[in-house]
Scaffold this motif. Structure first.
Motif, short mmCIF file in Angstrom:
data_model
loop_
_atom_site.label_atom_id
_atom_site.label_comp_id
_atom_site.label_asym_id
_atom_site.label_seq_id
_atom_site.Cartn_x
_atom_site.Cartn_y
_atom_site.Cartn_z
N THR A 117 15.08 -7.20 -7.18
CA THR A 117 14.82 -5.84 -7.64
C THR A 117 13.80 -5.79 -8.76
OG1 THR A 117 15.87 -3.83 -8.54
CG2 THR A 117 16.79 -5.93 -9.25
N PHE A 225 11.86 -0.94 -6.81
CA PHE A 225 12.33 -1.12 -5.43
C PHE A 225 13.37 -2.24 -5.40
CE2 PHE A 225 8.48 -3.75 -5.88
CZ PHE A 225 8.91 -4.99 -5.43
N VAL A 239 14.31 -2.94 2.55
CA VAL A 239 13.74 -2.52 1.28
C VAL A 239 14.20 -1.09 1.02
CG1 VAL A 239 11.64 -1.99 -0.01
CG2 VAL A 239 11.70 -3.99 1.49
N LEU A 241 13.76 2.24 -1.52
CA LEU A 241 13.02 2.94 -2.57
C LEU A 241 13.84 4.16 -2.96
CD1 LEU A 241 9.45 2.94 -0.94
CD2 LEU A 241 10.50 1.17 -2.36
N ASP A 242 14.14 4.30 -4.23
CA ASP A 242 14.95 5.42 -4.70
C ASP A 242 14.07 6.58 -5.15
OD1 ASP A 242 17.58 4.91 -4.30
OD2 ASP A 242 17.85 3.81 -6.17
N HIS A 243 14.49 7.79 -4.76
CA HIS A 243 13.86 9.01 -5.23
C HIS A 243 14.93 9.86 -5.91
CE1 HIS A 243 10.28 7.94 -2.98
NE2 HIS A 243 11.03 7.75 -1.91
N SER A 247 16.99 8.39 -0.80
CA SER A 247 16.51 7.02 -0.78
C SER A 247 15.78 6.77 0.52
CB SER A 247 17.69 6.04 -0.90
OG SER A 247 18.34 6.18 -2.14
N ASP A 255 6.44 -3.96 6.23
CA ASP A 255 6.91 -3.45 4.94
C ASP A 255 7.65 -4.53 4.16
OD1 ASP A 255 5.93 -0.85 5.39
OD2 ASP A 255 7.73 -0.29 6.49
N TYR A 259 6.47 -5.97 0.47
CA TYR A 259 7.30 -5.88 -0.74
C TYR A 259 7.75 -7.26 -1.21
CZ TYR A 259 7.39 -0.84 -1.05
OH TYR A 259 7.02 0.46 -1.24
#
Length: 287
Positions: A117, A225, A239, A241-243, A247, A255, A259
């Protein structure tokens, strides 16, 4: 029954399809062995429908899978209420409180063998103290009743059991220096959090690195991430990704490769684990 996101259904289906092929069975032959219609096997393997743990057990037997760890992981991925997968689903007591995306994040975390992370704003949840977690929760979810804040903090702390499991979760963290300069919760709370980070940095299964301001620009400027990896089944890597309100789950090999390469690059730019521990210790002394 609520299944995980589409990404997990597709990945689980792909893993089951690979096991069927390894067993030398066609989808029709596999269906006949478990008493299903061929279309059910097809829907499961393409991720168009979910699958219960009991069904995964049947397929494991039909495919003569001898690896109990792999079988357990795939059964847990089915997201069932089956008691056999219960240790992966302790958070169900909080179902009404936790958003579906958070429940699924915890599910992935509890099944993973390795988590990588990048954190740019706050200490990773797996390393937070209760007071730090409370401050973060209040800031992110302003106006939440205190009993719900207590429950969310309880969930945050319960998640940390993966670091004490046998075997424990392998955790690799790259943390921007900004995280260590932001006194979340005030001086006393933050001082306690720094001590906690110094302690966990000595755990053999935790690799903690600080990305200093002096590193300048880096690929991590895109934002935080998480990469989840699972025992013996690389094709299930995800993977996340937080919003703010949702997510995003990435599963394509391109991808995952991008990453993974980004994380490797950040580890090179960051301080070594030893220097990172010294950096944190220095902040503890000055707190």
């Amino acid at each position: 029954m609520q299944y995980g996101p589409a990404v997990r259904r597709r990945q689980l289906g792909a893993a089951l399809r690979a096991l069927r092929a390894h067993a030398g069975l066609t989808s029709s032959e596999a269906a006949a062995k478990v008493g299903w219609h061929q279309s059910k096997v097809s829907r499961i393997e393409t991720g168009r429908s979910g699958v219960k743990a009991a069904d995964v057990r049947l397929l494991m037997e039909a495919y003569q899978v001898k690896d109990p760890q792999r079988s357990e992981l795939l059964i847990a991925f089915a997201g069932s209420d089956d008691p056999g997968a219960g240790r992966h689903h302790w958070w169900k007591a909080y179902r009404d409180l936790l958003p579906a995306t958070y429940r699924d994040f915890i599910s992935l975390e509890s099944q993973a063998s390795w988590v990588r992370t990048l954190e740019t704003t706050v200490v990773p949840g797996l390393l937070q103290t209760s007071e730090y977690a409370r401050a973060v929760t209040r800031a992110a979810l302003g106006g939440l009743p205190e009993d719900q804040v207590d429950a969310l903090v309880e969930v945050r702390l319960a998640r940390q059991d993966v670091l004490r499991a046998d075997p424990p979760l392998r955790l690799s963290v790259v943390m921007d220096e900004a995280v260590l300069r932001r006194p979340v919760g005030g001086p006393r709370v933050f001082a306690g959090q720094l001590v906690r980070l110094r302690e966990v940095s000595h755990m053999p299964h935790v690799r903690l690195q600080v990305l200093p301001f002096t590193a300048g620009e880096h690929v991590g400027l895109i934002g935080p991430f998480v990469i989840f990896s699972f025992p013996d089944i690389a094709d299930l890597d995800v993977v996340v990704l937080d919003h703010l309100t949702s997510s995003l789950y990435l599963e394509r090999k391109e991808d995952l490769q991008a990453y993974t390469e980004a994380f490797n690059s950040l580890q090179v730019q960051a301080l070594s684990p030893e220097d990172s521990t010294d950096f944190i210790a220095g902040l503890c002394d000055g707190a």
